[in-house]
Design a protein around this motif. Structure first.
Motif, PDB file in Angstrom:
ATOM      1  N   ALA A   3      30.575 -58.209 108.769  1.00  0.00           N
ATOM      2  CA  ALA A   3      29.981 -56.883 108.528  1.00  0.00           C
ATOM      3  C   ALA A   3      30.940 -55.867 107.950  1.00  0.00           C
ATOM      4  O   ALA A   3      30.633 -54.678 107.911  1.00  0.00           O
ATOM      5  N   GLY A   4      32.110 -56.318 107.476  1.00  0.00           N
ATOM      6  CA  GLY A   4      33.036 -55.402 106.825  1.00  0.00           C
ATOM      7  C   GLY A   4      33.831 -56.109 105.753  1.00  0.00           C
ATOM      8  O   GLY A   4      34.942 -55.702 105.412  1.00  0.00           O
ATOM      9  N   LEU A   5      33.265 -57.182 105.202  1.00  0.00           N
ATOM     10  CA  LEU A   5      33.998 -58.005 104.242  1.00  0.00           C
ATOM     11  C   LEU A   5      34.278 -57.234 102.952  1.00  0.00           C
ATOM     12  O   LEU A   5      33.392 -56.602 102.387  1.00  0.00           O
ATOM     13  N   LYS A   6      35.519 -57.307 102.502  1.00  0.00           N
ATOM     14  CA  LYS A   6      35.951 -56.663 101.262  1.00  0.00           C
ATOM     15  C   LYS A   6      37.268 -57.290 100.832  1.00  0.00           C
ATOM     16  O   LYS A   6      37.922 -57.996 101.623  1.00  0.00           O
ATOM     17  N   PRO A   7      37.698 -57.071  99.604  1.00  0.00           N
ATOM     18  CA  PRO A   7      38.946 -57.693  99.131  1.00  0.00           C
ATOM     19  C   PRO A   7      40.164 -57.355  99.988  1.00  0.00           C
ATOM     20  O   PRO A   7      41.081 -58.167 100.097  1.00  0.00           O
TER      21      PRO A   7
END
Length: 354
Positions: free
Chosen positions: A170-174
């Protein structure tokens, strides 16, 4: 418990040793927040970890590089501010931290510890020596297709392992996808990042700041679920291949012309605005990437066909086929009717002669 060397406790006067006079305690200030913002103090956590230099900050957390006291092995300590928490959230986070700490997976940064103290909720995780995907994209612009597929497959493996235990990211980012010095992918910030994002203050801030990885349903105030992870995964994958963040402002999916069609088909489906129209699971995305099912043969899930702007739209082509078939049918019917009329005329003519 966090014990700074200045003996500072919450909501009390902070006494700092006077410079040049070891052992002296002089009243310096009354500080309304815990003293973990003073970078020049040596701090310890649970008598097991030393908190070192601050390396990151968000509106709801502070991130530090630290070490184990026993052997000086580097680690990461993240402390979530009390303003972002509530009792229900804290209890949920404690339970998930305990469960997640038991996971050992090559693509997940190991979670060592986590609990709630007077300084807020904290967790301690593995330090990944290398660079994160955000830094890599800033350096290279965009990544080639084969490397992007390999990297995103490792991320899928990490998310799948967590999903088996009922945990979403729920917070996936590069910024929380790391590549270590051996080229191994490590996904970080499970559990805590996801739980904090579900709090209303953080949701409001994410929406106002225009987070490019925020799923449409979260932007509408809905709770994140595994389909939200699918969208974020797609947004990260899109940025890897295109070199630019995925923008949800345009209703029409922007095709990446430099990549194979089956990848565009996968991106189209995983970035659907309606979560019910996305893939049903992470395994389906992984299967499509490995076998190229979307482009080369029918699969057990359907992905809408994507056309380049200068190509004929499928609806138009289909109408042309239908019209051509109707035209052939009318021609055949006309020939049959002519034959019937000719037969009737011949029969009448023969009768009149005899």
């Amino acid at each position: 418990m966090l014990f700074p060397s200045c003996y500072c406790y919450p909501q009390q006067f902070c006494r700092l040793p006077q410079a040049g006079k070891p052992g002296s305690d002089n009243l310096i200030l009354r500080y309304s927040e815990p003293c973990y913002n003073f970078h020049y103090m040596e701090r310890f956590l649970k008598s097991r970890y030393r908190i070192g230099k601050q390396i990151g900050e968000s509106p709801y957390s502070l991130t530090y590089k630290g070490t184990f006291l026993a052997n000086d092995t580097p680690l990461i300590i993240k402390i979530y501010k009390r303003a972002a928490l509530n009792s229900t959230l804290i209890q949920s986070m404690k339970e998930k931290v305990r469960e997640f700490a038991s996971i050992t997976h090559p693509n997940i940064a190991r979670l060592y510890d986590g609990d709630y103290g007077w300084q807020g909720f904290y967790y301690v995780r593995e330090y990944v020596a290398g660079q994160n995907l955000k830094e890599l994209l800033a350096l290279k612009g965009r990544l080639d297709v084969s490397y992007s597929v390999s990297l995103i497959s490792s991320v899928i493996a990490a998310l799948t392992e967590a999903a088996r235990r009922g945990i979403i990211h729920a917070g996936l980012k590069p910024a929380n996808i790391f590549i270590n010095q051996k080229g191994q992918v490590k996904v970080t910030d499970f559990v805590i990042q996801g739980e904090i994002k579900d709090s209303l203050p953080q949701k409001a801030q994410d929406v106002l700041s225009g987070q490019p990885y925020l799923s449409p349903e979260e932007a509408l105030g809905m709770a994140a679920d595994f389909r939200s992870d699918l969208f974020m995964l797609g947004a990260v994958f899109y940025e890897m291949l295109s070199g630019e963040p995925y923008r949800q402002t345009a209703r029409r999916f922007k095709v990446i012309k430099e990549v194979p069609k089956y990848i565009n088909d996968i991106l189209y489906k995983v970035l659907e605005e309606d979560p019910l129209l996305r893939f049903n699971s992470l395994d389906e995305i992984d299967e499509a990437l490995k076998k190229k099912l979307v482009a080369e043969k029918k699969s057990r899930f359907e992905v809408p066909r994507i056309e380049l702007e200068d190509e004929e739209q499928p609806e138009v082509a289909q109408m042309k086929v239908v019209k051509a078939e109707r035209s052939r049918s009318f021609q055949l019917l006309f020939v049959v009717l002519l034959a019937i009329i000719a037969g009737i005329a011949y029969a009448l003519f023969s009768t009149m002669r005899f």
